[in-house]
Design an enzyme around this catalytic site. Structure first.
Site, short mmCIF file in Angstrom:
data_model
loop_
_atom_site.label_atom_id
_atom_site.label_comp_id
_atom_site.label_asym_id
_atom_site.label_seq_id
_atom_site.Cartn_x
_atom_site.Cartn_y
_atom_site.Cartn_z
N HIS A 1 13.03 -2.89 -2.59
CA HIS A 1 12.56 -3.07 -3.94
C HIS A 1 13.44 -4.15 -4.75
O HIS A 1 14.63 -4.09 -4.78
CB HIS A 1 12.44 -1.68 -4.46
CG HIS A 1 11.76 -1.84 -5.86
ND1 HIS A 1 10.31 -2.03 -6.04
CD2 HIS A 1 12.24 -1.71 -7.09
CE1 HIS A 1 10.12 -2.23 -7.27
NE2 HIS A 1 11.20 -2.06 -7.88
N LYS B 1 0.81 -1.17 0.02
CA LYS B 1 -0.15 0.06 -0.01
C LYS B 1 1.07 1.34 0.15
O LYS B 1 2.16 1.12 0.36
CB LYS B 1 -0.96 -0.12 1.26
CG LYS B 1 -1.78 -1.15 1.26
CD LYS B 1 -2.94 -0.62 2.30
CE LYS B 1 -3.60 0.69 2.20
NZ LYS B 1 -4.46 0.64 0.77
N ASP C 1 8.93 4.34 -4.40
CA ASP C 1 10.36 3.81 -5.00
C ASP C 1 11.30 5.02 -5.27
O ASP C 1 11.99 4.83 -6.17
CB ASP C 1 10.30 2.93 -6.02
CG ASP C 1 9.45 1.63 -5.64
OD1 ASP C 1 8.75 1.19 -6.44
OD2 ASP C 1 9.22 1.66 -4.60
C1 GRF Z 1 9.88 -8.94 -2.22
O1 GRF Z 1 10.22 -9.28 -3.70
C2 GRF Z 1 10.25 -7.40 -2.11
O2 GRF Z 1 11.23 -7.09 -2.79
C3 GRF Z 1 8.94 -6.87 -2.64
O3 GRF Z 1 7.76 -7.84 -2.14
C4 GRF Z 1 8.36 -8.95 -1.92
C5 GRF Z 1 8.32 -9.61 -0.75
O4 GRF Z 1 8.70 -10.72 -0.32
N1 GRF Z 1 8.43 -5.60 -2.24
P1 GRF Z 1 8.43 -11.38 1.11
O5 GRF Z 1 7.10 -11.18 1.49
O6 GRF Z 1 9.50 -10.45 2.11
O7 GRF Z 1 8.98 -12.70 1.06
#
Ligand code: GRF
Length: 218
Positions: free
Chosen positions: A110, A92, A151
Protein backbone atom coordinates in the site's frame (compact mmCIF):
# COMPACT_ATOMS: atom_id res chain seq x y z
CA UNK A 1 14.51 -25.00 0.84
CA UNK A 2 12.25 -25.68 -2.18
CA UNK A 3 10.99 -22.74 -4.22
CA UNK A 4 7.74 -21.28 -2.92
CA UNK A 5 4.96 -21.13 -5.51
CA UNK A 6 3.49 -17.64 -5.68
CA UNK A 7 0.60 -15.99 -7.49
CA UNK A 8 0.74 -12.25 -8.18
CA UNK A 9 -2.51 -10.33 -8.60
CA UNK A 10 -2.48 -7.02 -10.49
CA UNK A 11 -4.79 -4.38 -11.92
CA UNK A 12 -2.34 -1.95 -13.53
CA UNK A 13 1.15 -1.19 -14.82
CA UNK A 14 2.84 -3.91 -12.80
CA UNK A 15 6.05 -2.16 -11.69
CA UNK A 16 5.78 -3.99 -8.36
CA UNK A 17 5.37 -7.26 -10.27
CA UNK A 18 8.45 -6.33 -12.31
CA UNK A 19 10.43 -5.74 -9.12
CA UNK A 20 9.51 -9.26 -7.96
CA UNK A 21 10.38 -10.79 -11.35
CA UNK A 22 13.78 -9.04 -11.34
CA UNK A 23 14.51 -10.07 -7.73
CA UNK A 24 13.71 -13.71 -8.54
CA UNK A 25 15.99 -13.57 -11.61
CA UNK A 26 18.71 -12.19 -9.32
CA UNK A 27 17.99 -15.14 -6.98
CA UNK A 28 17.09 -12.76 -4.12
CA UNK A 29 13.72 -14.45 -3.53
CA UNK A 30 13.25 -18.21 -3.02
CA UNK A 31 10.13 -18.33 -5.18
CA UNK A 32 8.66 -19.14 -8.57
CA UNK A 33 5.80 -17.03 -9.95
CA UNK A 34 3.34 -19.71 -11.09
CA UNK A 35 0.72 -17.27 -12.33
CA UNK A 36 -0.09 -13.58 -12.74
CA UNK A 37 -3.80 -12.72 -12.64
CA UNK A 38 -5.39 -9.40 -13.55
CA UNK A 39 -8.96 -8.20 -13.26
CA UNK A 40 -8.16 -5.65 -15.98
CA UNK A 41 -7.56 -6.92 -19.54
CA UNK A 42 -5.46 -3.86 -20.39
CA UNK A 43 -3.13 -4.16 -17.37
CA UNK A 44 0.43 -3.73 -18.65
CA UNK A 45 1.52 -6.14 -15.92
CA UNK A 46 0.14 -8.95 -18.11
CA UNK A 47 2.56 -7.88 -20.84
CA UNK A 48 5.41 -7.92 -18.31
CA UNK A 49 4.49 -11.51 -17.40
CA UNK A 50 4.26 -12.54 -21.06
CA UNK A 51 7.72 -11.06 -21.73
CA UNK A 52 9.13 -13.33 -19.03
CA UNK A 53 7.21 -16.42 -20.11
CA UNK A 54 5.14 -16.36 -16.92
CA UNK A 55 1.66 -17.90 -17.08
CA UNK A 56 -0.84 -15.06 -16.92
CA UNK A 57 -4.53 -14.55 -17.23
CA UNK A 58 -7.20 -11.89 -17.32
CA UNK A 59 -10.24 -12.82 -15.26
CA UNK A 60 -13.11 -10.42 -15.84
CA UNK A 61 -15.11 -9.43 -12.78
CA UNK A 62 -18.07 -8.46 -14.97
CA UNK A 63 -21.36 -9.91 -13.62
CA UNK A 64 -19.43 -11.52 -10.75
CA UNK A 65 -19.76 -10.65 -7.07
CA UNK A 66 -16.53 -10.33 -5.03
CA UNK A 67 -17.34 -13.76 -3.53
CA UNK A 68 -17.78 -15.36 -6.97
CA UNK A 69 -14.54 -13.75 -8.19
CA UNK A 70 -12.67 -14.99 -5.13
CA UNK A 71 -14.03 -18.49 -5.71
CA UNK A 72 -12.43 -18.47 -9.18
CA UNK A 73 -9.15 -17.31 -7.65
CA UNK A 74 -9.31 -20.04 -5.02
CA UNK A 75 -9.75 -22.74 -7.68
CA UNK A 76 -6.66 -21.48 -9.51
CA UNK A 77 -4.60 -21.22 -6.29
CA UNK A 78 -5.45 -24.83 -5.42
CA UNK A 79 -4.78 -26.04 -8.99
CA UNK A 80 -1.37 -24.29 -9.05
CA UNK A 81 -0.61 -25.36 -5.45
CA UNK A 82 0.09 -21.73 -4.53
CA UNK A 83 1.96 -21.13 -1.25
CA UNK A 84 1.74 -17.32 -1.14
CA UNK A 85 -0.26 -14.61 -2.92
CA UNK A 86 1.02 -11.08 -3.60
CA UNK A 87 -1.47 -8.25 -4.23
CA UNK A 88 0.62 -5.87 -6.34
CA UNK A 89 -1.76 -3.05 -7.13
CA UNK A 90 -4.78 -5.36 -7.19
CA UNK A 91 -7.93 -3.28 -6.78
CA UNK A 92 -10.54 -5.88 -5.89
CA UNK A 93 -11.59 -6.94 -2.38
CA UNK A 94 -10.98 -10.63 -1.58
CA UNK A 95 -13.71 -12.65 0.10
CA UNK A 96 -13.49 -13.51 3.80
CA UNK A 97 -13.43 -17.21 2.87
CA UNK A 98 -10.41 -16.81 0.61
CA UNK A 99 -8.57 -14.66 3.16
CA UNK A 100 -9.26 -17.18 5.94
CA UNK A 101 -8.10 -20.12 3.81
CA UNK A 102 -4.87 -18.22 3.08
CA UNK A 103 -4.45 -16.60 6.51
CA UNK A 104 -1.02 -14.93 6.72
CA UNK A 105 -0.23 -16.15 3.21
CA UNK A 106 -1.47 -13.13 1.26
CA UNK A 107 0.52 -9.87 1.31
CA UNK A 108 -0.39 -6.44 -0.03
CA UNK A 109 1.62 -3.33 -0.87
CA UNK A 110 0.00 0.00 0.00
CA UNK A 111 1.41 3.43 -0.95
CA UNK A 112 1.18 5.08 2.48
CA UNK A 113 2.29 4.54 6.07
CA UNK A 114 -0.71 2.54 7.32
CA UNK A 115 -2.88 3.40 9.33
CA UNK A 116 -2.71 6.76 7.54
CA UNK A 117 -4.47 7.26 4.19
CA UNK A 118 -5.71 3.71 3.76
CA UNK A 119 -8.91 1.69 3.67
CA UNK A 120 -11.80 1.75 1.26
CA UNK A 121 -11.39 4.34 -1.49
CA UNK A 122 -7.70 5.01 -0.75
CA UNK A 123 -5.82 3.75 -3.81
CA UNK A 124 -3.60 5.10 -6.58
CA UNK A 125 -2.99 8.85 -6.86
CA UNK A 126 -5.78 9.63 -4.36
CA UNK A 127 -3.58 8.38 -1.50
CA UNK A 128 -0.90 10.93 -2.36
CA UNK A 129 -3.38 13.75 -2.97
CA UNK A 130 -4.79 13.22 0.54
CA UNK A 131 -1.30 13.06 2.09
CA UNK A 132 -0.28 16.38 0.50
CA UNK A 133 -3.66 17.97 1.30
CA UNK A 134 -3.23 16.96 4.94
CA UNK A 135 0.23 18.47 5.04
CA UNK A 136 2.16 15.42 6.30
CA UNK A 137 5.96 15.77 6.33
CA UNK A 138 6.61 12.10 5.70
CA UNK A 139 4.74 9.47 3.76
CA UNK A 140 5.88 6.09 2.47
CA UNK A 141 4.78 2.55 1.79
CA UNK A 142 3.58 -0.46 3.78
CA UNK A 143 3.61 -4.20 3.15
CA UNK A 144 1.09 -6.07 5.29
CA UNK A 145 -0.69 -9.38 5.54
CA UNK A 146 -4.20 -9.30 4.11
CA UNK A 147 -7.03 -9.91 6.56
CA UNK A 148 -10.80 -9.54 6.27
CA UNK A 149 -10.89 -5.76 5.73
CA UNK A 150 -9.03 -3.32 3.47
CA UNK A 151 -5.43 -2.47 4.51
CA UNK A 152 -5.86 -3.62 8.14
CA UNK A 153 -3.74 -6.78 8.39
CA UNK A 154 -0.54 -7.12 10.47
CA UNK A 155 2.26 -4.92 9.12
CA UNK A 156 5.36 -6.67 7.77
CA UNK A 157 7.48 -3.74 6.65
CA UNK A 158 7.26 0.04 6.20
CA UNK A 159 9.60 2.69 4.85
CA UNK A 160 9.17 6.47 4.86
CA UNK A 161 9.94 9.21 2.33
CA UNK A 162 10.06 12.96 2.99
CA UNK A 163 7.19 15.02 1.60
CA UNK A 164 8.82 18.24 0.44
CA UNK A 165 7.02 21.59 0.42
CA UNK A 166 6.23 21.67 -3.27
CA UNK A 167 5.87 17.97 -4.06
CA UNK A 168 3.00 17.28 -6.43
CA UNK A 169 0.88 14.14 -5.88
CA UNK A 170 2.47 12.61 -8.98
CA UNK A 171 6.01 13.38 -7.78
CA UNK A 172 5.25 11.93 -4.35
CA UNK A 173 3.72 8.86 -6.03
CA UNK A 174 6.97 8.26 -7.92
CA UNK A 175 9.07 8.64 -4.75
CA UNK A 176 6.81 6.20 -2.90
CA UNK A 177 6.73 3.72 -5.78
CA UNK A 178 10.52 3.28 -5.53
CA UNK A 179 10.12 2.46 -1.83
CA UNK A 180 7.29 0.03 -2.63
CA UNK A 181 9.51 -2.01 -4.91
CA UNK A 182 12.22 -2.16 -2.24
CA UNK A 183 10.07 -3.25 0.72
CA UNK A 184 7.85 -5.59 -1.31
CA UNK A 185 10.91 -7.52 -2.46
CA UNK A 186 12.43 -7.61 1.02
CA UNK A 187 9.12 -8.68 2.62
CA UNK A 188 8.59 -11.43 0.05
CA UNK A 189 12.17 -12.62 0.56
CA UNK A 190 11.53 -13.03 4.30
CA UNK A 191 8.12 -14.66 3.73
CA UNK A 192 9.54 -17.20 1.28
CA UNK A 193 12.40 -17.95 3.68
CA UNK A 194 9.83 -18.63 6.41
CA UNK A 195 11.36 -15.86 8.53
CA UNK A 196 8.10 -14.14 9.56
CA UNK A 197 6.24 -14.89 12.79
CA UNK A 198 2.82 -13.28 13.43
CA UNK A 199 1.96 -12.74 17.09
CA UNK A 200 -1.33 -10.90 17.42
CA UNK A 201 -0.94 -7.74 15.36
CA UNK A 202 2.84 -7.90 15.38
CA UNK A 203 5.01 -9.48 12.70
CA UNK A 204 8.50 -10.35 13.94
CA UNK A 205 11.58 -11.99 12.47
CA UNK A 206 11.81 -15.70 13.41
CA UNK A 207 14.73 -16.38 15.68
CA UNK A 208 15.37 -12.68 16.21
CA UNK A 209 15.83 -11.16 19.69
CA UNK A 210 12.17 -10.00 19.54
CA UNK A 211 10.78 -13.52 19.20
CA UNK A 212 12.09 -14.55 22.59
CA UNK A 213 11.13 -11.36 24.42
CA UNK A 214 7.89 -10.53 22.56
CA UNK A 215 5.60 -12.29 25.08
CA UNK A 216 7.08 -10.17 27.92
CA UNK A 217 6.10 -7.02 26.01
CA UNK A 218 2.60 -8.02 24.83
C1 GRF B 1 1.11 0.96 -6.38
O1 GRF B 1 1.18 2.32 -6.05
C2 GRF B 1 0.60 0.17 -5.21
O2 GRF B 1 1.00 0.67 -3.97
C3 GRF B 1 -0.86 0.33 -5.34
O3 GRF B 1 -1.11 0.27 -6.73
C4 GRF B 1 0.03 0.71 -7.42
C5 GRF B 1 0.45 -0.39 -8.36
O4 GRF B 1 1.50 0.01 -9.10
N1 GRF B 1 -1.55 -0.71 -4.61
P1 GRF B 1 2.13 -1.04 -10.14
O5 GRF B 1 0.97 -1.60 -10.95
O6 GRF B 1 2.80 -2.11 -9.34
O7 GRF B 1 3.08 -0.23 -10.95
Amino acid sequence: MSLKKIAVLISGGGTNLQAIIDAILEKKINADIKIVISNREDAYGLVRAQKHGIKNMFISSKNLTDEEYSKKLLEIFKQEEIDFVVLAGFLKILSKDLVMQYKNKIINIHPSLIPSFCGRGYYGIKVHEKAIEYGVKVSGATVHFVDETADTGPIIEQKAVDVDDFDSPNFLQQKVLEIEHEILVSSLEKLCNDELVVIGRRVIKRGGKDEKSIDKRL
